[in-house]
Write a protein that holds these residues in place. Structure first.
Motif, PDB file in Angstrom:
ATOM      1  N   PRO A 172      -2.411   2.823  -8.009  1.00  0.00           N
ATOM      2  CA  PRO A 172      -3.466   3.683  -7.449  1.00  0.00           C
ATOM      3  C   PRO A 172      -3.143   5.165  -7.514  1.00  0.00           C
ATOM      4  CG  PRO A 172      -2.229   2.632  -5.680  1.00  0.00           C
ATOM      5  CD  PRO A 172      -1.738   2.022  -6.965  1.00  0.00           C
ATOM      6  N   PHE A 173      -1.916   5.508  -7.924  1.00  0.00           N
ATOM      7  CA  PHE A 173      -1.516   6.918  -7.954  1.00  0.00           C
ATOM      8  C   PHE A 173      -1.284   7.431  -9.373  1.00  0.00           C
ATOM      9  CE2 PHE A 173       0.019   4.959  -3.991  1.00  0.00           C
ATOM     10  CZ  PHE A 173      -0.770   5.654  -3.095  1.00  0.00           C
TER      11      PHE A 173
ATOM     12  N   THR B 279       0.613   5.862   0.236  1.00  0.00           N
ATOM     13  CA  THR B 279      -0.207   7.027   0.561  1.00  0.00           C
ATOM     14  C   THR B 279       0.513   8.299   0.132  1.00  0.00           C
ATOM     15  OG1 THR B 279      -1.378   8.228   2.312  1.00  0.00           O
ATOM     16  CG2 THR B 279       0.725   7.203   2.904  1.00  0.00           C
TER      17      THR B 279
ATOM     18  N   HIS C  46      -2.418  -2.447 -11.479  1.00  0.00           N
ATOM     19  CA  HIS C  46      -3.055  -1.197 -11.077  1.00  0.00           C
ATOM     20  C   HIS C  46      -2.117  -0.373 -10.224  1.00  0.00           C
ATOM     21  CE1 HIS C  46      -5.972   1.671  -9.641  1.00  0.00           C
ATOM     22  NE2 HIS C  46      -5.834   1.264  -8.388  1.00  0.00           N
TER      23      HIS C  46
ATOM     24  N   GLU D  10      -7.667  -7.744  -4.957  1.00  0.00           N
ATOM     25  CA  GLU D  10      -9.042  -7.261  -4.850  1.00  0.00           C
ATOM     26  C   GLU D  10      -9.990  -8.449  -4.738  1.00  0.00           C
ATOM     27  OE1 GLU D  10     -12.654  -5.782  -4.981  1.00  0.00           O
ATOM     28  OE2 GLU D  10     -12.097  -6.817  -6.829  1.00  0.00           O
TER      29      GLU D  10
ATOM     30  N   ASP E  58      -4.781   8.080   3.857  1.00  0.00           N
ATOM     31  CA  ASP E  58      -5.496   7.447   2.741  1.00  0.00           C
ATOM     32  C   ASP E  58      -4.570   6.404   2.093  1.00  0.00           C
ATOM     33  OD1 ASP E  58      -7.163   6.790   0.636  1.00  0.00           O
ATOM     34  OD2 ASP E  58      -6.599   8.550  -0.565  1.00  0.00           O
ATOM     35  N   TRP E  59      -4.602   5.187   2.618  1.00  0.00           N
ATOM     36  CA  TRP E  59      -3.764   4.115   2.084  1.00  0.00           C
ATOM     37  C   TRP E  59      -4.454   3.452   0.894  1.00  0.00           C
ATOM     38  CZ3 TRP E  59       1.135   3.632   3.450  1.00  0.00           C
ATOM     39  CH2 TRP E  59       1.550   4.127   4.692  1.00  0.00           C
ATOM     40  N   ARG E  60      -3.710   3.327  -0.188  1.00  0.00           N
ATOM     41  CA  ARG E  60      -4.248   2.720  -1.413  1.00  0.00           C
ATOM     42  C   ARG E  60      -3.386   1.513  -1.792  1.00  0.00           C
ATOM     43  NH1 ARG E  60      -4.662   8.256  -5.048  1.00  0.00           N
ATOM     44  NH2 ARG E  60      -5.469   9.624  -3.368  1.00  0.00           N
ATOM     45  N   GLU E  61      -4.061   0.468  -2.209  1.00  0.00           N
ATOM     46  CA  GLU E  61      -3.369  -0.797  -2.474  1.00  0.00           C
ATOM     47  C   GLU E  61      -2.996  -0.930  -3.948  1.00  0.00           C
ATOM     48  OE1 GLU E  61      -4.253  -5.608  -1.962  1.00  0.00           O
ATOM     49  OE2 GLU E  61      -5.303  -4.129  -0.686  1.00  0.00           O
ATOM     50  N   TYR E  62      -1.761  -1.377  -4.193  1.00  0.00           N
ATOM     51  CA  TYR E  62      -1.322  -1.682  -5.552  1.00  0.00           C
ATOM     52  C   TYR E  62      -1.933  -3.011  -5.996  1.00  0.00           C
ATOM     53  CZ  TYR E  62       2.213   2.024  -5.279  1.00  0.00           C
ATOM     54  OH  TYR E  62       2.844   3.236  -5.172  1.00  0.00           O
TER      55      TYR E  62
ATOM     56  N   GLU F  57       0.835  -1.197   0.000  1.00  0.00           N
ATOM     57  CA  GLU F  57       0.000   0.000   0.000  1.00  0.00           C
ATOM     58  C   GLU F  57       0.871   1.249   0.000  1.00  0.00           C
ATOM     59  OE1 GLU F  57      -3.638  -1.854   2.721  1.00  0.00           O
ATOM     60  OE2 GLU F  57      -2.064  -0.631   3.655  1.00  0.00           O
TER      61      GLU F  57
END
Length: 484
Positions: free
Chosen positions: A435-436, A359, A433, A381, A369-373, A357
């Motif tokens: 996320p950034f 942020t 994916h 997912e 706001d942690w976003r997962e690769y 993840e």
């Protein structure tokens, strides 16, 4: 020319279909291997990779691991090697070298063997899989099958069958000597769920009744411990044994992603299929294959010399097969010929996944706001249907599966996190994916989750194919700013 009656014991005219499948099939898998390497190697192992080959070569034992990169490595040179491999394997799939004299496909396959060995021998942990040496050994062996101008050599067909025997029987012995789950017939209660990279049908296979899973294990033991002996039996028993192996491998193809391991087993098993049996099953396969000439003496000598070499090198794998401390996926010489094979001596009972993840927030606390690769092949997912990738090999995803089984604190994984902090474009292309969207995160971390397949009821209620439970933070937040 060798008199016909002298070469009769050497020639196997009833195995022309087998030769066509072996040569074109192995060449097709080389094409996949070179394509996989071309797309992934520079980011993983290139000049700016996670484990750069130039650094590895500084402590490289040139005498023990043959490679064209022993003198110099560059990403440009690597791409040239892959391009050559793709061209050679492509023309072999089309059958063009096979139209010429027998030395022509021999040279082509030996070129593939040397080119791919050069890649494997500097591939480090990303190329530490049994199917790499299996492909190398298969390429060397089928190189001596000759061309359309000669009948298939019987000794080489027997040696290909011997390769299949070691692959299957070695895997069977590893399982019997391994975890108790293979002996009490419960291994398939877990395997479809915990295998390295599930496929689109893996969840359905996992949800089959437990009595069926026990039957799967019995079938596996029969196919690996009994059937391989019949590859050397007279026809049609040899073809029946090959057919059983092909069927069981196709089930593994349908229920998981194991790169080209299952596909190469399928291709090699055709060494046991005779033309009459193949014609009886598929009448479109002709019975009247014809060669354009007799076997030359020089080709007979070359093929017998290669056969004798492989027989001599078989001494160590035979000892290993019956050793109490059986090695798995090991080579006994630096040319990776006549190796020992085997996999899944024990089955993992739980699936633990490492999620990465990032942020953009200044403070990496739980309020961030942690976003997962997202990875292409490994589970992430929970609603996503696993994709079918085999025979293509996703090397980064496979190494991610090994992390929780060993340790997340591996050199390549920290280098990977560093590349994510840099938003390295080559590395991001290996992911499904970002996320950034190419922007650099301020912090990244690694967390672990327990994954299991959703039941049918859970899937109907939530639409989730996976149920995941948070476990622990494997690597706390790190950043470039912190000097890590």
């Amino acid at each position: 020319m060798v008199p016909v009656d002298w070469a009769a014991w050497f020639d196997a005219p009833d195995y022309e279909f087998a030769r066509q499948v072996l040569q074109r099939g192995v060449a097709a898998l080389y094409l996949v291997a070179f394509l996989s390497s071309l797309n992934q190697f520079p980011a993983l192992l290139g000049e700016r990779g996670l484990l750069p080959v130039p650094d590895y070569l500084k402590s490289f034992s040139r005498m023990r691991r043959p490679t064209l990169f022993r003198w110099r490595y560059s990403d440009r040179l690597f791409r040239a090697v892959c391009a050559a491999g793709l061209v050679i394997s492509g023309v072999l799939v089309l059958g063009l070298p096979q139209l010429g004299p027998p030395w022509l496909p021999l040279v082509a396959f030996l070129a593939l063997w040397l080119l791919y060995m050069s890649v494997v021998n500097v591939g480090q942990t990303f190329y530490g899989f049994g199917w790499e040496m299996l492909l190398l050994e298969a390429g060397f062996t089928v190189a001596f099958l000759g061309s359309d101008q000669t009948d298939p050599p019987r000794t080489v067909l027997i040696l290909v069958a011997w390769l299949v025997f070691r692959l299957e029987f070695g895997a069977g012995m590893i399982k019997i000597r391994g975890g108790r789950e293979w002996r009490d017939l419960t291994a398939l209660y877990y395997h479809h769920e915990t295998q390295p990279m599930p496929g689109p049908l893996s969840r359905q296979a996992h949800l089959l009744p437990k009595p069926f899973h026990r039957l799967e294990v019995v079938g596996n033991h029969f196919a690996q411990l009994v059937v391989p002996f019949f590859l050397f039996a007279p026809q049609p028993l040899g073809s029946i044994a090959a057919g059983i192996i092909i069927f069981t491998q196709l089930w593994l193809v349908a229920s998981g992603n194991f790169a080209w391991l299952n596909w190469i087993a399928i291709v090699l098993a055709f060494a046991g299929v005779s033309d009459p049996v193949a014609h009886a099953v598929l009448p479109v396969i002709p019975l009247d294959w014809h060669t354009t000439g007799q076997t030359p003496l020089w080709w007979l000598i070359i093929t017998l010399a290669a056969s004798l070499l492989l027989v001599v090198l078989s001494y160590w794998p035979i000892l290993n097969l019956f050793s109490q401390y059986q090695l798995m996926n090991a080579s006994f010489n630096r040319w990776q010929l006549v190796n020992t094979y085997g996999a899944f001596g024990t089955v993992t009972k739980q699936r633990i996944e490492v999620a990465v993840e990032g942020t953009l927030d200044e403070e990496p606390d739980e309020a961030a706001d942690w976003r997962e690769y997202g990875f292409k092949g490994k589970p992430g997912e929970v609603h996503r249907l696993p994709r079918q990738w085999a025979p293509y090999h996703l090397r980064l995803d496979w190494l991610m599966w090994f992390l929780p089984l060993r340790t997340v604190h591996e050199e390549w994984f920290y280098a990977f996190l560093g590349k994510l902090l840099e938003a390295d474009s080559a590395m991001l292309r290996l992911l499904r994916h970002d996320p950034f969207d190419g922007e650099r995160p301020r912090w990244v971390r690694a967390r672990t989750y327990l994954y299991r397949f959703a039941t049918r009821a859970e899937f109907r209620e939530t639409g989730q194919r996976w149920i995941r439970t948070p476990l622990y933070e494997a690597i706390p937040p790190i950043s470039l700013r912190a000097g890590k």
